[in-house]
Design an enzyme around this catalytic site. Structure first.
Site, short mmCIF file in Angstrom:
data_model
loop_
_atom_site.label_atom_id
_atom_site.label_comp_id
_atom_site.label_asym_id
_atom_site.label_seq_id
_atom_site.Cartn_x
_atom_site.Cartn_y
_atom_site.Cartn_z
N SER A 148 -38.28 3.81 -9.68
CA SER A 148 -37.80 2.90 -10.73
C SER A 148 -37.52 3.70 -11.99
CB SER A 148 -38.85 1.83 -11.04
OG SER A 148 -38.51 1.09 -12.20
N TYR A 162 -47.43 -0.10 -12.93
CA TYR A 162 -46.21 0.05 -12.13
C TYR A 162 -45.48 1.32 -12.53
CZ TYR A 162 -41.51 -1.16 -10.39
OH TYR A 162 -40.28 -1.16 -9.76
#
Length: 268
Positions: A148, A162
């Site tokens: 990401s 995350y």
């Protein structure tokens, strides 16, 4: 980008209600390139729905579905064993599992932090642990880990667990690429930017006053003026898995419309 004769194992390739997720889009792209595919998902029914979607678009596709928990090494070992038993080889390992756990040190319990790391990082370690030996035996293989842009820079969301996990995934991928490159294994990661995927509505909407506000804000954050789609992730994945990318190893490819190059930071 012809993958005929190869087998791609897509962990996290299911779809809860038939919507095109990043994982399913990648499975579709692999099937469209001629690969046999194995779709592994935590929920068997999600894997079956994904299979139906693939066969609806590519009726001749060879699709195997399996239920598996990527945080459980025995479950992953069983899935890999079944794939090898039926397909004899795994040429592409695609790790798509990701959960954007919201909250920082003040909001999350330690157990929630560790769960986020397990889902987003340790899961890839486990799948690689069980797939890599077969790739080494056959002398070739492509590992594609979906990271990401949140693992590359601050993007405005309160999800350090995350972000830390995805940053770790990028470095894990780089390490694999260098360590096993001479043995025919390529490892690359893809960092999606703002993608109009089901995950966005399931995990990100709470950061905005409405889904409509979220869509508009994320469109505006892209230098192109619009979010990408899961198909963009699938297309990049097939390229990295193909012989067309034979000399691309150890990269983190942002699929983000140029977002990572912007100097200003978004604030949500």
């Amino acid at each position: 980008m012809n993958l005929t004769g190869r087998t791609a194992a897509v962990f996290g390739g299911g779809s809860t209600d038939g919507e095109i997720t990043n994982g399913l889009a990648s499975a579709l792209a692999y099937a469209g390139a001629g690969a046999s595919i194995a779709i592994v998902d935590l929920h068997a029914e999600s894997a079956e729905r994904a299979r139906d979607t693939v066969l609806d678009r590519f009726p001749e596709a060879d699709v195997l579905t399996l239920q598996g928990d990527v945080t459980d090494t025995e479950s992953v070992a069983d899935c890999v064993g079944q794939i090898l038993s039926l397909k004899e080889r795994i040429d592409v390992l695609h790790n798509n599992v990701g959960v954007a756990t919201m909250g920082g040190p003040l909001e999350l319990e330690v157990e929630e932090w560790e769960r986020a790391l397990s889902l987003n990082l340790t899961s890839a370690f486990i799948t690689v642990k069980h797939v890599l030996p077969g790739m080494l035996d056959q002398g070739r293989g492509s590992i594609i880990n979906i990271a990401s842009v949140g693992g590359m820079r601050y993007v405005g969301y309160n999800y350090p667990a995350y972000a830390a996990a995805k940053a770790g995934l990028i470095q894990f991928t780089s390490h694999l690429a260098v360590q096993y490159g001479r043995q025919g294994i390529r490892a690359n990661s893809i960092s999606p930017g703002f993608i109009a995927s089901p995950m966005m509505f399931q995990q990100i909407t709470g950061n905005y006053s409405s889904a409509e506000e979220m869509v508009d804000a994320r469109n505006q954050l892209s230098p192109t003026g619009a979010m990408g789609t899961p198909t963009d992730i699938g297309t990049a994945s097939v390229f990295l898995a193909s012989d067309g990318a034979r000399y691309i190893n150890g990269v983190c490819l942002p699929v983000d419309g140029g977002f990572i190059e912007q100097a200003s930071l978004p604030m949500v």
